[in-house]
Design a protein around this motif. Sequence first.
Motif, PDB file in Angstrom:
ATOM      1  N   ILE A 205       0.859  -1.196   0.000  1.00 48.33           N
ATOM      2  CA  ILE A 205       0.000   0.000   0.000  1.00 48.33           C
ATOM      3  C   ILE A 205       0.889   1.237   0.000  1.00 48.33           C
ATOM      4  CG2 ILE A 205      -1.708   1.316   1.323  1.00 48.33           C
ATOM      5  CD1 ILE A 205      -2.664  -1.392   2.467  1.00 48.33           C
ATOM      6  N   PRO A 206       0.620   2.216  -0.872  1.00 45.14           N
ATOM      7  CA  PRO A 206       1.453   3.425  -0.925  1.00 45.14           C
ATOM      8  C   PRO A 206       1.554   4.123   0.434  1.00 45.14           C
ATOM      9  CG  PRO A 206      -0.015   3.351  -2.808  1.00 45.14           C
ATOM     10  CD  PRO A 206      -0.433   2.230  -1.900  1.00 45.14           C
ATOM     11  N   ARG A 207       2.725   4.607   0.743  1.00 43.92           N
ATOM     12  CA  ARG A 207       2.972   5.265   2.032  1.00 43.92           C
ATOM     13  C   ARG A 207       2.057   6.468   2.234  1.00 43.92           C
ATOM     14  NH1 ARG A 207       5.105   3.066   6.421  1.00 43.92           N
ATOM     15  NH2 ARG A 207       3.801   4.387   7.735  1.00 43.92           N
ATOM     16  N   ARG A 208       1.698   7.133   1.146  1.00 41.69           N
ATOM     17  CA  ARG A 208       0.840   8.321   1.293  1.00 41.69           C
ATOM     18  C   ARG A 208      -0.534   7.948   1.842  1.00 41.69           C
ATOM     19  NH1 ARG A 208       0.759   7.047  -4.091  1.00 41.69           N
ATOM     20  NH2 ARG A 208      -1.254   7.031  -5.192  1.00 41.69           N
ATOM     21  N   PHE A 209      -0.982   6.712   1.594  1.00 37.99           N
ATOM     22  CA  PHE A 209      -2.248   6.260   2.162  1.00 37.99           C
ATOM     23  C   PHE A 209      -2.069   5.837   3.624  1.00 37.99           C
ATOM     24  CE2 PHE A 209      -3.816   4.823  -2.292  1.00 37.99           C
ATOM     25  CZ  PHE A 209      -4.159   6.124  -2.595  1.00 37.99           C
ATOM     26  N   LEU A 210      -0.971   5.170   3.925  1.00 43.04           N
ATOM     27  CA  LEU A 210      -0.718   4.757   5.307  1.00 43.04           C
ATOM     28  C   LEU A 210      -0.613   5.966   6.233  1.00 43.04           C
ATOM     29  CD1 LEU A 210       1.933   1.909   4.831  1.00 43.04           C
ATOM     30  CD2 LEU A 210      -0.540   1.676   5.121  1.00 43.04           C
ATOM     31  N   ASP A 211      -0.086   7.080   5.700  1.00 42.28           N
ATOM     32  CA  ASP A 211       0.097   8.287   6.510  1.00 42.28           C
ATOM     33  C   ASP A 211      -1.098   9.239   6.443  1.00 42.28           C
ATOM     34  OD1 ASP A 211       2.606   7.377   7.203  1.00 42.28           O
ATOM     35  OD2 ASP A 211       3.625   8.479   5.602  1.00 42.28           O
ATOM     36  N   HIS A 212      -2.028   8.993   5.539  1.00 46.85           N
ATOM     37  CA  HIS A 212      -3.151   9.915   5.332  1.00 46.85           C
ATOM     38  C   HIS A 212      -4.109   9.853   6.522  1.00 46.85           C
ATOM     39  CE1 HIS A 212      -6.402  12.118   3.439  1.00 46.85           C
ATOM     40  NE2 HIS A 212      -5.661  12.304   2.362  1.00 46.85           N
ATOM     41  N   PRO A 213      -4.474  10.993   7.108  1.00 53.07           N
ATOM     42  CA  PRO A 213      -5.351  10.991   8.301  1.00 53.07           C
ATOM     43  C   PRO A 213      -6.750  10.467   8.030  1.00 53.07           C
ATOM     44  CG  PRO A 213      -5.052  13.230   7.480  1.00 53.07           C
ATOM     45  CD  PRO A 213      -4.076  12.373   6.729  1.00 53.07           C
ATOM     46  N   ASN A 214      -7.190  10.489   6.777  1.00 50.67           N
ATOM     47  CA  ASN A 214      -8.535  10.025   6.450  1.00 50.67           C
ATOM     48  C   ASN A 214      -8.576   8.545   6.089  1.00 50.67           C
ATOM     49  OD1 ASN A 214      -8.350  12.974   5.935  1.00 50.67           O
ATOM     50  ND2 ASN A 214     -10.528  12.774   5.520  1.00 50.67           N
ATOM     51  N   VAL A 215      -7.413   7.915   6.022  1.00 45.20           N
ATOM     52  CA  VAL A 215      -7.332   6.501   5.646  1.00 45.20           C
ATOM     53  C   VAL A 215      -6.880   5.677   6.845  1.00 45.20           C
ATOM     54  CG1 VAL A 215      -6.288   4.811   4.098  1.00 45.20           C
ATOM     55  CG2 VAL A 215      -6.785   7.128   3.263  1.00 45.20           C
ATOM     56  N   CYS A 216      -7.624   4.637   7.150  1.00 43.81           N
ATOM     57  CA  CYS A 216      -7.276   3.742   8.255  1.00 43.81           C
ATOM     58  C   CYS A 216      -6.984   2.356   7.692  1.00 43.81           C
ATOM     59  CB  CYS A 216      -8.417   3.679   9.263  1.00 43.81           C
ATOM     60  SG  CYS A 216      -8.026   2.661  10.708  1.00 43.81           S
ATOM     61  N   THR A 217      -5.762   1.902   7.872  1.00 40.87           N
ATOM     62  CA  THR A 217      -5.333   0.606   7.353  1.00 40.87           C
ATOM     63  C   THR A 217      -5.103  -0.373   8.498  1.00 40.87           C
ATOM     64  OG1 THR A 217      -4.215   1.736   5.515  1.00 40.87           O
ATOM     65  CG2 THR A 217      -3.623  -0.560   5.911  1.00 40.87           C
ATOM     66  N   LEU A 218      -5.597  -1.586   8.346  1.00 40.85           N
ATOM     67  CA  LEU A 218      -5.359  -2.629   9.349  1.00 40.85           C
ATOM     68  C   LEU A 218      -5.415  -3.987   8.672  1.00 40.85           C
ATOM     69  CD1 LEU A 218      -8.392  -4.024  10.295  1.00 40.85           C
ATOM     70  CD2 LEU A 218      -8.688  -1.616  10.868  1.00 40.85           C
ATOM     71  N   VAL A 219      -4.903  -5.005   9.370  1.00 38.96           N
ATOM     72  CA  VAL A 219      -4.988  -6.367   8.861  1.00 38.96           C
ATOM     73  C   VAL A 219      -5.648  -7.256   9.907  1.00 38.96           C
ATOM     74  CG1 VAL A 219      -2.937  -6.077   7.425  1.00 38.96           C
ATOM     75  CG2 VAL A 219      -2.712  -7.094   9.690  1.00 38.96           C
ATOM     76  N   VAL A 220      -6.282  -8.315   9.428  1.00 33.88           N
ATOM     77  CA  VAL A 220      -6.970  -9.271  10.283  1.00 33.88           C
ATOM     78  C   VAL A 220      -6.217 -10.593  10.220  1.00 33.88           C
ATOM     79  CG1 VAL A 220      -9.170 -10.420  10.724  1.00 33.88           C
ATOM     80  CG2 VAL A 220      -9.141  -8.134   9.746  1.00 33.88           C
ATOM     81  N   HIS A 221      -6.142 -11.286  11.356  1.00 32.87           N
ATOM     82  CA  HIS A 221      -5.413 -12.548  11.361  1.00 32.87           C
ATOM     83  C   HIS A 221      -6.048 -13.527  12.333  1.00 32.87           C
ATOM     84  CE1 HIS A 221      -3.245 -12.150  15.303  1.00 32.87           C
ATOM     85  NE2 HIS A 221      -3.555 -10.877  15.103  1.00 32.87           N
ATOM     86  N   LEU A 222      -5.622 -14.790  12.223  1.00 31.78           N
ATOM     87  CA  LEU A 222      -6.009 -15.850  13.151  1.00 31.78           C
ATOM     88  C   LEU A 222      -4.732 -16.579  13.539  1.00 31.78           C
ATOM     89  CD1 LEU A 222      -9.235 -17.216  11.414  1.00 31.78           C
ATOM     90  CD2 LEU A 222      -9.122 -16.107  13.660  1.00 31.78           C
ATOM     91  N   GLN A 223      -4.324 -16.403  14.765  1.00 33.00           N
ATOM     92  CA  GLN A 223      -3.055 -16.973  15.216  1.00 33.00           C
ATOM     93  C   GLN A 223      -3.078 -18.501  15.228  1.00 33.00           C
ATOM     94  OE1 GLN A 223      -1.699 -15.331  18.911  1.00 33.00           O
ATOM     95  NE2 GLN A 223       0.078 -16.672  19.054  1.00 33.00           N
ATOM     96  N   ASN A 224      -4.185 -19.074  15.639  1.00 35.59           N
ATOM     97  CA  ASN A 224      -4.302 -20.522  15.742  1.00 35.59           C
ATOM     98  C   ASN A 224      -4.652 -21.128  14.377  1.00 35.59           C
ATOM     99  OD1 ASN A 224      -5.616 -23.193  16.209  1.00 35.59           O
ATOM    100  ND2 ASN A 224      -5.221 -22.702  18.356  1.00 35.59           N
ATOM    101  N   GLU A 225      -3.790 -22.005  13.878  1.00 36.09           N
ATOM    102  CA  GLU A 225      -4.010 -22.602  12.567  1.00 36.09           C
ATOM    103  C   GLU A 225      -5.284 -23.446  12.522  1.00 36.09           C
ATOM    104  OE1 GLU A 225      -0.767 -24.674  10.852  1.00 36.09           O
ATOM    105  OE2 GLU A 225       0.685 -23.062  11.206  1.00 36.09           O
ATOM    106  N   ASN A 226      -5.593 -24.139  13.610  1.00 38.37           N
ATOM    107  CA  ASN A 226      -6.793 -24.983  13.637  1.00 38.37           C
ATOM    108  C   ASN A 226      -8.066 -24.146  13.544  1.00 38.37           C
ATOM    109  OD1 ASN A 226      -5.334 -27.397  13.851  1.00 38.37           O
ATOM    110  ND2 ASN A 226      -5.204 -27.202  16.092  1.00 38.37           N
ATOM    111  N   VAL A 227      -8.060 -22.994  14.201  1.00 39.94           N
ATOM    112  CA  VAL A 227      -9.206 -22.083  14.114  1.00 39.94           C
ATOM    113  C   VAL A 227      -9.348 -21.583  12.687  1.00 39.94           C
ATOM    114  CG1 VAL A 227     -10.152 -19.868  14.868  1.00 39.94           C
ATOM    115  CG2 VAL A 227      -9.062 -21.385  16.535  1.00 39.94           C
TER     116      VAL A 227
END
Length: 327
Positions: A205-227
């Motif tokens: 993702i371009p840095r200008r979006f990561l730093d933009h105050p109107n843009v919120c970036t996040l990732v979702v994960h599942l630590q447990n492989e079985n889940v």
Amino acid sequence: MEEREITIVKGGRQTPFSRGILAQTLAQAGAGPELAHQIASEVRAELAAEQRFTVEEEEVLARVREKLVKKDAIAVGRLDKWRILRESSEPVVVLIGGATGVGTSTLAADVARRLNIQSVVGTDSIREVLRHAISPDLLPILHKSSYEIKRQDVRVPVEEEEAVLFGFREQAARVSVGVEAIVERGLKEGTNLVVEGVHLVPEIIPRRFLDHPNVCTLVVHLQNENVHRSRFYIRAMGTAMRRPAEEYISHFQQIRQIHDYIVESAGRAGVDAVENLSIENTSDEVVEIVANRVSGIAERAERKASPLLMGANTPRRGVPLTRTKRG
């Protein structure tokens, strides 16, 4: 005896008091459904008992906050931030990345509902558009699912065990061109949107979006492989999946490679990573992250004239976009 109508006033506009709308507002801000309906009923009963049949919206919300702080203090802060988001004239763009099966599409839909954002775009849809524009002979990695890419699809010398991640990064980079165009247009035209999908890798993702105050970036994960593995069977039972769960399971090792890479990329880029064990709790956490991200610019922005309690279904700016099935 029929209840007398109570009118809510804000900014010269009037709307009938609705317990349902007030309860929905509270629920979308993070209060539990039962508590939300209880508070809405209590506020309505108090106003009727006091014969307050025309009341300013701010007074209604002040009564709500007074009751809410005694029963769910955390929800009070969420309500205040959520109001800022709902009333702000500033555009809000939420980018939710995550590997296949961790629940980005379900989460994106719920977050969009909570923030009353009408436009939800999947990166799979963007990839599908690119597939129609670029032939498989020219760019074979674009025409494979992210976890199915083989060494022969990459067309550069690479070890077999590295082919999936190499190909995935190449595919994500191509899809990011379409993501950039959609986000740029949303910011320019003041359109609120949520973009979700496996191709939203923080370091791509371009840095200008990561730093933009109107843009919120996040990732979702599942630590447990079985889940994570079990989610494919759950999804297969609850939806008409284009592919059987076994096909995803047969590529589970590759999916986990991509999963771990995205999480590591988030750490290197300074992006929030949220574990999606419960859609309700995860949605609460994401809405709070978004509120914290954009509350500063929202507070300085000119507020809309439409009342908060006019209706939770009154959309923020944006046009619903059709999404293709995930694959």
